[in-house]
Design an enzyme around this catalytic site. Structure first.
Site, PDB file in Angstrom:
ATOM      1  N   ASN A  15       4.875-153.509  26.881  1.00  0.00           N
ATOM      2  CA  ASN A  15       4.925-153.688  28.278  1.00  0.00           C
ATOM      3  C   ASN A  15       4.623-152.434  28.952  1.00  0.00           C
ATOM      4  O   ASN A  15       5.261-151.297  28.857  1.00  0.00           O
ATOM      5  CB  ASN A  15       6.373-154.274  28.616  1.00  0.00           C
ATOM      6  CG  ASN A  15       6.594-154.150  30.312  1.00  0.00           C
ATOM      7  OD1 ASN A  15       5.611-154.248  31.109  1.00  0.00           O
ATOM      8  ND2 ASN A  15       7.748-154.214  30.661  1.00  0.00           N
ATOM      9  N   TRP A  16       3.472-152.590  29.556  1.00  0.00           N
ATOM     10  CA  TRP A  16       2.802-151.164  29.973  1.00  0.00           C
ATOM     11  C   TRP A  16       3.268-150.866  31.493  1.00  0.00           C
ATOM     12  O   TRP A  16       3.313-149.975  32.021  1.00  0.00           O
ATOM     13  CB  TRP A  16       1.178-151.216  30.077  1.00  0.00           C
ATOM     14  CG  TRP A  16       0.826-151.351  28.714  1.00  0.00           C
ATOM     15  CD1 TRP A  16       1.379-151.372  27.653  1.00  0.00           C
ATOM     16  CD2 TRP A  16      -0.688-151.364  28.272  1.00  0.00           C
ATOM     17  NE1 TRP A  16       0.493-151.346  26.315  1.00  0.00           N
ATOM     18  CE2 TRP A  16      -0.837-151.199  26.922  1.00  0.00           C
ATOM     19  CE3 TRP A  16      -1.833-151.318  29.062  1.00  0.00           C
ATOM     20  CZ2 TRP A  16      -2.089-151.174  26.246  1.00  0.00           C
ATOM     21  CZ3 TRP A  16      -3.007-151.623  28.564  1.00  0.00           C
ATOM     22  CH2 TRP A  16      -3.333-151.590  26.862  1.00  0.00           C
ATOM     23  N   LYS A  17       3.937-151.809  32.009  1.00  0.00           N
ATOM     24  CA  LYS A  17       4.628-151.769  33.386  1.00  0.00           C
ATOM     25  C   LYS A  17       3.480-151.306  34.538  1.00  0.00           C
ATOM     26  O   LYS A  17       2.337-151.730  34.224  1.00  0.00           O
ATOM     27  CB  LYS A  17       5.746-150.887  33.383  1.00  0.00           C
ATOM     28  CG  LYS A  17       6.899-150.905  32.163  1.00  0.00           C
ATOM     29  CD  LYS A  17       8.291-150.354  32.422  1.00  0.00           C
ATOM     30  CE  LYS A  17       9.080-150.772  31.356  1.00  0.00           C
ATOM     31  NZ  LYS A  17      10.445-150.334  31.486  1.00  0.00           N
ATOM     32  N   HIS A 101      11.737-160.064  33.426  1.00  0.00           N
ATOM     33  CA  HIS A 101      11.955-158.627  33.136  1.00  0.00           C
ATOM     34  C   HIS A 101      12.979-158.070  34.170  1.00  0.00           C
ATOM     35  O   HIS A 101      13.382-158.196  35.119  1.00  0.00           O
ATOM     36  CB  HIS A 101      10.775-157.768  33.147  1.00  0.00           C
ATOM     37  CG  HIS A 101      11.096-156.233  32.394  1.00  0.00           C
ATOM     38  ND1 HIS A 101      11.839-155.288  33.155  1.00  0.00           N
ATOM     39  CD2 HIS A 101      10.859-155.695  31.402  1.00  0.00           C
ATOM     40  CE1 HIS A 101      11.647-154.172  32.313  1.00  0.00           C
ATOM     41  NE2 HIS A 101      11.221-154.583  31.250  1.00  0.00           N
ATOM     42  N   GLU A 103      13.592-155.125  35.513  1.00  0.00           N
ATOM     43  CA  GLU A 103      12.937-154.542  36.630  1.00  0.00           C
ATOM     44  C   GLU A 103      12.671-155.594  37.884  1.00  0.00           C
ATOM     45  O   GLU A 103      12.831-155.282  38.953  1.00  0.00           O
ATOM     46  CB  GLU A 103      11.817-153.674  36.301  1.00  0.00           C
ATOM     47  CG  GLU A 103      12.476-152.259  35.634  1.00  0.00           C
ATOM     48  CD  GLU A 103      11.222-151.923  34.470  1.00  0.00           C
ATOM     49  OE1 GLU A 103      10.254-152.016  34.599  1.00  0.00           O
ATOM     50  OE2 GLU A 103      11.725-150.909  33.763  1.00  0.00           O
ATOM     51  N   GLU A 173      17.033-157.987  26.275  1.00  0.00           N
ATOM     52  CA  GLU A 173      16.928-156.555  26.681  1.00  0.00           C
ATOM     53  C   GLU A 173      18.356-155.914  27.511  1.00  0.00           C
ATOM     54  O   GLU A 173      18.240-156.334  28.800  1.00  0.00           O
ATOM     55  CB  GLU A 173      15.700-156.528  27.589  1.00  0.00           C
ATOM     56  CG  GLU A 173      14.454-156.767  26.990  1.00  0.00           C
ATOM     57  CD  GLU A 173      13.336-156.064  27.621  1.00  0.00           C
ATOM     58  OE1 GLU A 173      12.601-155.178  26.974  1.00  0.00           O
ATOM     59  OE2 GLU A 173      13.134-156.160  28.762  1.00  0.00           O
ATOM     60  N   GLY A 179      14.405-147.721  28.953  1.00  0.00           N
ATOM     61  CA  GLY A 179      13.869-146.669  29.253  1.00  0.00           C
ATOM     62  C   GLY A 179      15.025-145.371  29.454  1.00  0.00           C
ATOM     63  O   GLY A 179      14.777-144.425  29.925  1.00  0.00           O
ATOM     64  N   SER A 219      14.246-149.349  24.505  1.00  0.00           N
ATOM     65  CA  SER A 219      14.154-147.929  23.799  1.00  0.00           C
ATOM     66  C   SER A 219      13.632-148.275  22.298  1.00  0.00           C
ATOM     67  O   SER A 219      14.267-147.561  21.452  1.00  0.00           O
ATOM     68  CB  SER A 219      15.414-147.141  23.952  1.00  0.00           C
ATOM     69  OG  SER A 219      15.726-146.738  25.166  1.00  0.00           O
ATOM     70  N   GLY A 240       8.462-150.796  25.689  1.00  0.00           N
ATOM     71  CA  GLY A 240       7.992-150.126  27.123  1.00  0.00           C
ATOM     72  C   GLY A 240       7.447-148.799  26.804  1.00  0.00           C
ATOM     73  O   GLY A 240       6.148-148.783  26.175  1.00  0.00           O
ATOM     74  N   GLY A 241       8.182-147.682  27.019  1.00  0.00           N
ATOM     75  CA  GLY A 241       7.534-146.385  27.105  1.00  0.00           C
ATOM     76  C   GLY A 241       6.872-146.253  25.779  1.00  0.00           C
ATOM     77  O   GLY A 241       5.595-145.641  25.792  1.00  0.00           O
TER      78      GLY A 241
HETATM   79  C1  PEP Z   1      10.927-152.620  28.728  1.00  0.00           C
HETATM   80  O1  PEP Z   1      10.288-152.073  29.657  1.00  0.00           O
HETATM   81  O2  PEP Z   1      10.811-153.826  28.432  1.00  0.00           O
HETATM   82  C2  PEP Z   1      11.410-151.638  27.616  1.00  0.00           C
HETATM   83  C3  PEP Z   1      12.166-152.104  26.836  1.00  0.00           C
HETATM   84  O3  PEP Z   1      11.374-150.227  27.896  1.00  0.00           O
HETATM   85  P1  PEP Z   1      11.531-149.192  26.927  1.00  0.00           P
HETATM   86  O4  PEP Z   1      11.114-149.735  25.557  1.00  0.00           O
HETATM   87  O5  PEP Z   1      10.924-148.044  27.565  1.00  0.00           O
HETATM   88  O6  PEP Z   1      12.945-149.119  26.782  1.00  0.00           O
END
Ligand code: PEP
Length: 257
Positions: A15-17, A101, A103, A173, A179, A219, A240-241
């Site tokens: 997920n590049w957000k 998600h 967010e 999640e 994050g 994470s 994500g990251g």
């Molecule tokens: C996400 O944005 O869905 C996510 C899991 O982010 P991260 O891996 O950075 O925690």
């Protein structure tokens, strides 16, 4: 360690957000392609911003990388300024859509009811919805994880048929793990994944629940992916990251169980 049930193919989603322009997205796909080219053991999906979907899909052609939208709107067209329909992202080259998600839920007020409408629209357009749900830290610490996951699961998938569940994925999640660098332990994640599979069995039947891919997100990194994916009900990862760098995402795709 238990390994995933045969028949549920692992899935790794990036997920590049709101990161990467069109040019940067194409560059990232181009860098990923040689690194994941031989990865026949799992499905690989990346979710660039809307503006880059078409270009990223073109760049990914002939590779195992599929493209996801990060959201969509449930109406097919009309006076909905700023929104993008399921058909539009499908035409741009998407095969998946990340929906609900945390967010979207916390920053944009998205409700589980809205998520269920988006999931129905995604399925109608031939997309696989990846429906996200998780508990906040205060919900976990007050012992409400089971209740809130149950409610979010039922409401986010409200109205879907058993047949639709065969074309749907869930991403668990935990909000406190997104994050933060603080992933759930494999045991904590497995407990909630088993809970979600049990809910799916109650609502859609045992057979549909057994084939449902349930991804873990929060994470995920190359260092912790093996332990997570080794658990029986953890069928993949939503990243994500660590999906923003080709090397770290490819190292996650290269998980070993
Ligand atoms: C996400 O944005 O869905 C996510 C899991 O982010 P991260 O891996 O950075 O925690």
């Amino acid at each position: 360690m238990e390994s995933p049930t045969p028949g549920r193919r692992p899935v790794i989603v990036g997920n590049w957000k709101m990161h990467r322009t069109v040019r940067e997205s194409v560059e990232l796909v181009d860098r990923l392609k040689p690194l994941v080219g031989a990865s026949g053991h799992c499905d690989i999906v990346v979710a660039p911003p809307f503006t880059a979907l078409w270009a990223a899909a073109r760049a990914a052609e002939g590779s195992p990388i599929a493209i996801a939208a990060q959201d969509l709107y449930w109406e097919s067209q009309g006076a909905y300024t700023g929104e993008v329909s399921a058909g539009m992202v499908a035409e741009a080259g998407c095969r998946f859509a990340i929906l609900g998600h945390s967010e979207r839920r916390s920053l944009f007020g998205e409700t589980s009811r809205a998520v269920s409408r988006k999931a129905a629209a995604a399925l109608e357009a031939g997309l696989t919805p990846i429906v996200c749900l998780g508990e906040t830290l205060s919900e976990r610490e007050s012992g409400r994880t089971e209740t809130v996951i149950g409610t979010r699961f039922r409401q986010s998938l409200d109205g879907l048929t058993e047949d639709a569940l065969y074309r749907t994925m869930i991403a668990y999640e935990p909000v406190w793990a997104i994050g933060t660098g603080r992933a759930a332990t494999p045991e904590m994640a497995q407990d909630v994944h088993a809970l979600i599979r049990g809910l799916a069995a109650e609502v859609f039947g045992r057979q549909a629940a057994e084939q449902l891919p349930i991804l873990y997100g929060g994470s995920v990194k190359p260092e912790n992916v093996d332990g997570l994916l080794a658990r029986a009900d953890i069928d993949g990862a939503l990243v994500g990251g660590a999906s923003l760098k080709a090397e770290s995402f490819a190292a996650i795709v290269d998980f070993q169980v």
